[in-house]
Write a protein that holds these residues in place. Sequence first.
Motif, short mmCIF file in Angstrom:
data_model
loop_
_atom_site.label_atom_id
_atom_site.label_comp_id
_atom_site.label_asym_id
_atom_site.label_seq_id
_atom_site.Cartn_x
_atom_site.Cartn_y
_atom_site.Cartn_z
N LYS A 324 16.81 49.71 24.76
CA LYS A 324 17.80 49.39 23.72
C LYS A 324 18.77 48.28 24.16
CE LYS A 324 17.81 54.07 21.75
NZ LYS A 324 18.66 55.27 21.47
N ARG A 325 18.42 47.56 25.19
CA ARG A 325 19.35 46.58 25.76
C ARG A 325 19.82 45.54 24.75
NH1 ARG A 325 14.22 45.67 27.21
NH2 ARG A 325 13.35 43.57 27.31
N ASP A 326 18.91 45.10 23.87
CA ASP A 326 19.29 44.08 22.89
C ASP A 326 20.27 44.65 21.86
OD1 ASP A 326 17.79 42.08 24.06
OD2 ASP A 326 15.99 42.54 22.89
N THR A 327 20.12 45.91 21.53
CA THR A 327 21.05 46.56 20.59
C THR A 327 22.45 46.59 21.18
OG1 THR A 327 19.28 47.96 19.72
CG2 THR A 327 21.55 48.69 19.33
N TYR A 328 22.56 46.92 22.46
CA TYR A 328 23.88 46.95 23.11
C TYR A 328 24.47 45.55 23.23
CZ TYR A 328 23.47 51.90 24.22
OH TYR A 328 23.38 53.27 24.11
N ARG A 329 23.65 44.58 23.55
CA ARG A 329 24.15 43.20 23.65
C ARG A 329 24.68 42.72 22.30
NH1 ARG A 329 19.10 41.83 26.61
NH2 ARG A 329 19.52 41.94 28.84
N ASN A 330 23.96 43.05 21.24
CA ASN A 330 24.38 42.62 19.91
C ASN A 330 25.71 43.26 19.53
OD1 ASN A 330 22.10 41.05 19.58
ND2 ASN A 330 20.93 42.66 18.54
N SER A 331 25.88 44.54 19.85
CA SER A 331 27.16 45.21 19.55
C SER A 331 28.30 44.58 20.32
CB SER A 331 27.06 46.71 19.89
OG SER A 331 26.12 47.35 19.06
N MET A 332 28.07 44.28 21.59
CA MET A 332 29.12 43.68 22.41
C MET A 332 29.47 42.27 21.95
SD MET A 332 28.40 45.07 26.31
CE MET A 332 26.61 44.88 26.33
N SER A 333 28.50 41.57 21.41
CA SER A 333 28.74 40.19 20.97
C SER A 333 29.68 40.13 19.78
CB SER A 333 27.42 39.50 20.63
OG SER A 333 26.86 40.06 19.45
N LEU A 334 29.85 41.26 19.07
CA LEU A 334 30.76 41.31 17.92
C LEU A 334 32.19 41.60 18.31
CD1 LEU A 334 28.47 43.37 15.49
CD2 LEU A 334 28.79 40.89 15.55
N ASP A 335 32.44 41.90 19.58
CA ASP A 335 33.79 42.25 20.03
C ASP A 335 34.74 41.07 19.88
OD1 ASP A 335 35.71 44.00 21.63
OD2 ASP A 335 35.61 42.22 22.90
N LYS A 336 35.96 41.36 19.44
CA LYS A 336 36.99 40.33 19.27
C LYS A 336 38.18 40.62 20.19
CE LYS A 336 34.66 38.54 15.84
NZ LYS A 336 33.94 37.25 15.98
N ALA A 337 37.90 40.95 21.43
CA ALA A 337 38.95 41.35 22.36
C ALA A 337 39.94 40.22 22.61
CB ALA A 337 38.34 41.80 23.69
N VAL A 338 41.19 40.61 22.83
CA VAL A 338 42.25 39.65 23.16
C VAL A 338 42.02 39.14 24.58
CG1 VAL A 338 44.75 39.38 23.45
CG2 VAL A 338 43.86 40.90 21.68
N ASN A 339 42.32 37.86 24.82
CA ASN A 339 42.24 37.30 26.16
C ASN A 339 43.46 37.75 26.95
OD1 ASN A 339 42.28 35.73 28.50
ND2 ASN A 339 41.28 34.01 27.50
N GLY A 340 43.31 38.85 27.69
CA GLY A 340 44.45 39.42 28.39
C GLY A 340 44.98 38.55 29.50
N THR A 341 44.12 37.76 30.12
CA THR A 341 44.56 36.92 31.22
C THR A 341 45.54 35.86 30.74
OG1 THR A 341 42.35 37.23 32.20
CG2 THR A 341 43.75 35.52 33.16
N ASP A 342 45.18 35.16 29.68
CA ASP A 342 46.07 34.12 29.17
C ASP A 342 47.38 34.69 28.64
OD1 ASP A 342 44.27 32.14 29.80
OD2 ASP A 342 43.37 32.06 27.80
N LEU A 343 47.30 35.82 27.93
CA LEU A 343 48.51 36.40 27.37
C LEU A 343 49.43 36.91 28.47
CD1 LEU A 343 50.20 37.15 24.98
CD2 LEU A 343 48.85 39.23 24.68
N ALA A 344 48.86 37.50 29.53
CA ALA A 344 49.68 37.98 30.64
C ALA A 344 50.43 36.83 31.29
CB ALA A 344 48.80 38.70 31.68
N VAL A 345 49.76 35.70 31.47
CA VAL A 345 50.41 34.52 32.06
C VAL A 345 51.52 34.01 31.14
CG1 VAL A 345 50.09 32.13 32.78
CG2 VAL A 345 48.43 33.87 33.47
N GLU A 346 51.26 33.99 29.83
CA GLU A 346 52.29 33.56 28.88
C GLU A 346 53.53 34.45 28.97
OE1 GLU A 346 50.77 33.39 24.93
OE2 GLU A 346 49.11 32.04 25.46
#
Length: 354
Positions: A324-346
């Motif tokens: 099911k590896r492609d199914t998991y990759r497809n789900s992860m590709s839809l993630d809209k996570a915040v870039n925590g590194t850039d925001l922490a520096v800001e």
Amino acid sequence: MKKIIMTGGGTAGHVNPNLALMPKLRKLQYEIAYIGSKDGIERTIIEKEGIRYHAISSGKLRRYIDLKNITDPFKVVKGIFDALSVLRKEKPSIVFSKGGFVSVPVVIAASILKIPVLSHESDMTPGLANRISMRFCDKLLVTFPETLKHTGEKGILAGSIIREELFQGDSVKAMELTGFTGVKPVILVMGGSIGSVKINQAVRGILQRITGQFDVIHLCGKGNLDSRLDGAEGYRQFEYLRQEMKDVLAMSDLVVSRAGSNSIFEFLALRKPNLLIPLPLASSRGDQLQNAESFRSKGYSMVLKEEDLTSDTLLLSLNELYRKRDTYRNSMSLDKAVNGTDLAVELIEKYSKA
């Protein structure tokens, strides 16, 4: 030059996000120093990076009955005085804390000296150290939206702090490190910075069956190498990897791991199908179980509870994950996570004392 004191320790998960921020902070002309414990894993990691390191007294704050609960509060108090001395000498513009019990005296001392403090919480519910620190910090940066209900007005959704170097991995270098040819898919097994005896045993119990189909890179933790398996076909074991980790991740097709927040968000960012084996309640406060369930419910991870872990269930899970590896990759590709590194520096820039 602006100066920042960073703190956090006890596990690599309390150190690596600080390392992820350092390149960006250097570009902004920050001088960086670190406060940690005398004997913790953070000292080894930070000193290898050439960062000035200050060791202070540190006591563990336990939720269970232990005779050390009588003496450790005195170590924490001593740690506050140690941290006061360091901070008066260093005169930082800001303190950034990644948690762990060594961070508590530092955050309290910074508050006493009116030095701005930002803390970061990786897990869904704040750990005891960050729950204490939250009273003394200016803001608590969190990774999960669900965490905001625990933080009040001090909480800021910042996302996970991801090391930029992870996106620069070279699978060819990993093949040179391991001797693998790239013909078979690669499984990376990691049990956290100190390793997991149960995961190690489960992997080694089916090694011959796994290596018929996969090559296996096994990060088994300090003192957990098995010399009898040196040179085994399709299997390479290491206690811990630091600089080579980005290359090994680039080469890996599947990952087996504990469910620490920093790690699972790295798998998400790299779109690596993963099997999570979270620490059980018997040996944790349940944060990894929450992390794993969050990722399972979103379709990012497969989960195998430790109480259900055997060599056979591990093999079945790995085969299913690969199918099911492609199914998991497809789900992860839809993630809209915040870039925590850039925001922490800001936020560091915003709250730094001029």
